[in-house]
Design a protein around this motif. Structure first.
Motif, short mmCIF file in Angstrom:
data_model
loop_
_atom_site.label_atom_id
_atom_site.label_comp_id
_atom_site.label_asym_id
_atom_site.label_seq_id
_atom_site.Cartn_x
_atom_site.Cartn_y
_atom_site.Cartn_z
N VAL A 1 0.33 8.94 -6.31
CA VAL A 1 -0.89 9.74 -6.15
C VAL A 1 -0.59 11.23 -6.10
O VAL A 1 0.50 11.65 -5.74
CB VAL A 1 -1.66 9.33 -4.87
CG1 VAL A 1 -2.08 7.88 -4.94
CG2 VAL A 1 -0.83 9.61 -3.62
N GLY B 1 1.85 3.34 -3.17
CA GLY B 1 0.95 4.34 -3.74
C GLY B 1 1.38 5.77 -3.50
O GLY B 1 0.99 6.68 -4.26
N VAL B 2 2.17 6.02 -2.44
CA VAL B 2 2.64 7.38 -2.14
C VAL B 2 3.38 7.98 -3.33
O VAL B 2 3.31 9.19 -3.58
CB VAL B 2 3.55 7.37 -0.89
CG1 VAL B 2 4.26 8.71 -0.71
CG2 VAL B 2 2.74 7.03 0.35
N CYS C 1 0.82 -1.22 0.00
CA CYS C 1 0.00 0.00 0.00
C CYS C 1 0.85 1.27 0.00
O CYS C 1 0.46 2.27 -0.61
CB CYS C 1 -0.94 0.00 1.20
SG CYS C 1 -2.21 -1.30 1.15
N VAL D 1 -4.22 6.75 0.53
CA VAL D 1 -3.03 5.88 0.57
C VAL D 1 -2.48 5.79 1.99
O VAL D 1 -2.12 4.70 2.47
CB VAL D 1 -1.96 6.41 -0.40
CG1 VAL D 1 -0.63 5.68 -0.18
CG2 VAL D 1 -2.41 6.22 -1.85
#
Length: 388
Positions: free
Chosen positions: A87, A83-84, A80, A96
């Motif tokens: 986005v 995702g930084v 997860c 996120v």
């Protein structure tokens, strides 16, 4: 007892905190977010700490298997967090952060329960394992402080991702302990939570963590505005944790001599003084150093005493949820509440205001602890002595 495997997990977990807490606010500021938005985004992490540990704690207590949960949570936090890097925008980043922190915050309480299972009657030696987490924090914050001066704050998420991967890899090395559903005689978890001293204890933990929220979310920004460099800020963070390590080395003696309740109250009283110093004397290096040294008490001795009390308040089948409740109510609810209010105070009143409010939180916690934490309770005093 797999001492180095347990210690290694703590090393990487708290190294990730060493990369996240001092510098994530600077990273968000660099991405263009306001103090109020930074407070809100940091609160997202804390809110998931309120929810995630209790969900996973319930599962662990009913299956008796904690390490598979730790491994699964560690793996998904890595996935997860990626995702930084992709986005854009406030809401996308908030989503996120909510996802990766939901899994990241789930792993530590269950790992704490595993560690306690290995220690069993030697709980007073918990601090000798936990101190390696502080060592990881120190190395991460020092190294990243210097690295940011060379390569900028855009490096922060890359370092955090690498450390999250280290957490996952180390989780694979720790074997399960105490598998199976453990019987207990405490009744339901609601029966336990109705006890006056447990309500008081959890409220004290809430207030103590709320008092730290301005420090975790805004201290680096605050010190940078005063004129301190990134490397010096990193050294200041590290100083507090270095002293914390030294305290952990003797923590079992402190618990044996004074009991967890007394250590807890002393930590809270020192927190009152610490936040007042941060609010008033952060432009004076001797006072800055003194305030950072106090971190050994406001986090180190407080956390070790709190873990000791959790272990005795919540037994058998409730052990995992006890750790989860401590984590979620203090670091989760307390952290989220404190982060939100700190961001609004910073924007609306000024950068010193959150630290004055933090001192107020700690003072209220002192009063509650002295009034409602029973000095005769085994979890506060006699248990520490019996452990010897």
């Amino acid at each position: 007892m797999p001492y180095w495997r347990l210690s290694g997990f703590y090393f990487f977990y708290f190294a990730s905190l060493g990369a996240m807490l001092p510098f994530w606010g600077l990273y968000l500021q660099d991405r263009g977010y306001s103090p109020a938005e930074i407070g809100e985004l940091m609160a997202v992490i804390m809110v998931t700490k309120l929810i995630a540990p209790n969900i996973w704690g319930w599962i662990a207590d009913h299956t008796g298997r904690r390490m598979p949960i730790v491994r699964l949570a560690s793996l998904f936090s890595v996935i997860c967090f990626i995702g930084v890097f992709f986005v854009e925008g406030y809401w996308a980043l908030a989503l996120v952060m909510m996802l990766f922190s939901f899994f990241w915050n789930a792993s530590l309480p269950q790992f704490e329960a595993v560690t306690m299972s290995y220690l069993h009657e030697r709980i007073q030696h918990y601090s000798r394992i936990r101190l390696w987490g502080s060592v990881g924090f120190i190395l991460a914050v020092l190294a990243l402080g210097f690295m940011l001066e060379q390569w900028g704050v855009g490096l922060v998420p890359k370092v955090v991702l690498g450390l999250y991967l280290g957490i996952f890899l180390y989780s694979l090395l720790v074997p399960e302990k105490g598998a199976g559903v453990v019987q207990h005689t405490q009744g339901s978890i609601l029966d336990v939570l109705k006890r006056r001293e447990i309500i008081a204890f959890l409220l004290v933990c809430f207030l103590m963590q709320a008092s730290h929220s301005a420090y975790y979310a805004f201290y680096s920004i605050y010190m940078e505005e005063i004129g301190y460099s990134s490397s010096l800020i990193g050294q200041l963070w590290a100083l507090g944790v270095v002293v914390e390590v030294l305290v952990f080395l003797v923590m079992h003696h402190l618990l044996h001599r004074w009991g967890a309740r007394t250590v807890l109250i002393a930590s809270l009283a020192i927190a009152v003084v610490r936040w007042m110093l941060v609010a008033t004397t952060s432009d004076q290096m001797p006072m800055v150093l003194l305030a950072q040294v106090m971190h050994a008490a406001t986090f180190g001795t407080f956390h070790a005493a709190a873990i000791h009390m959790v272990h005795h308040y919540f037994v058998g089948k409730h052990q995992g949820r006890g750790q989860a409740l401590y984590s979620s109510i203090s670091f989760g609810a307390g952290g989220a509440f404190g982060s939100l209010l700190s961001g609004y105070l910073w924007s609306g009143v000024g950068p010193e205001a959150p630290y004055w409010v933090a001192a107020g939180y700690a003072l209220i916690a002192v009063i509650i602890a002295m009034r409602w934490l029973d000095p005769r309770d085994a979890s506060s005093g006699q248990a520490a002595k019996q452990g010897q």
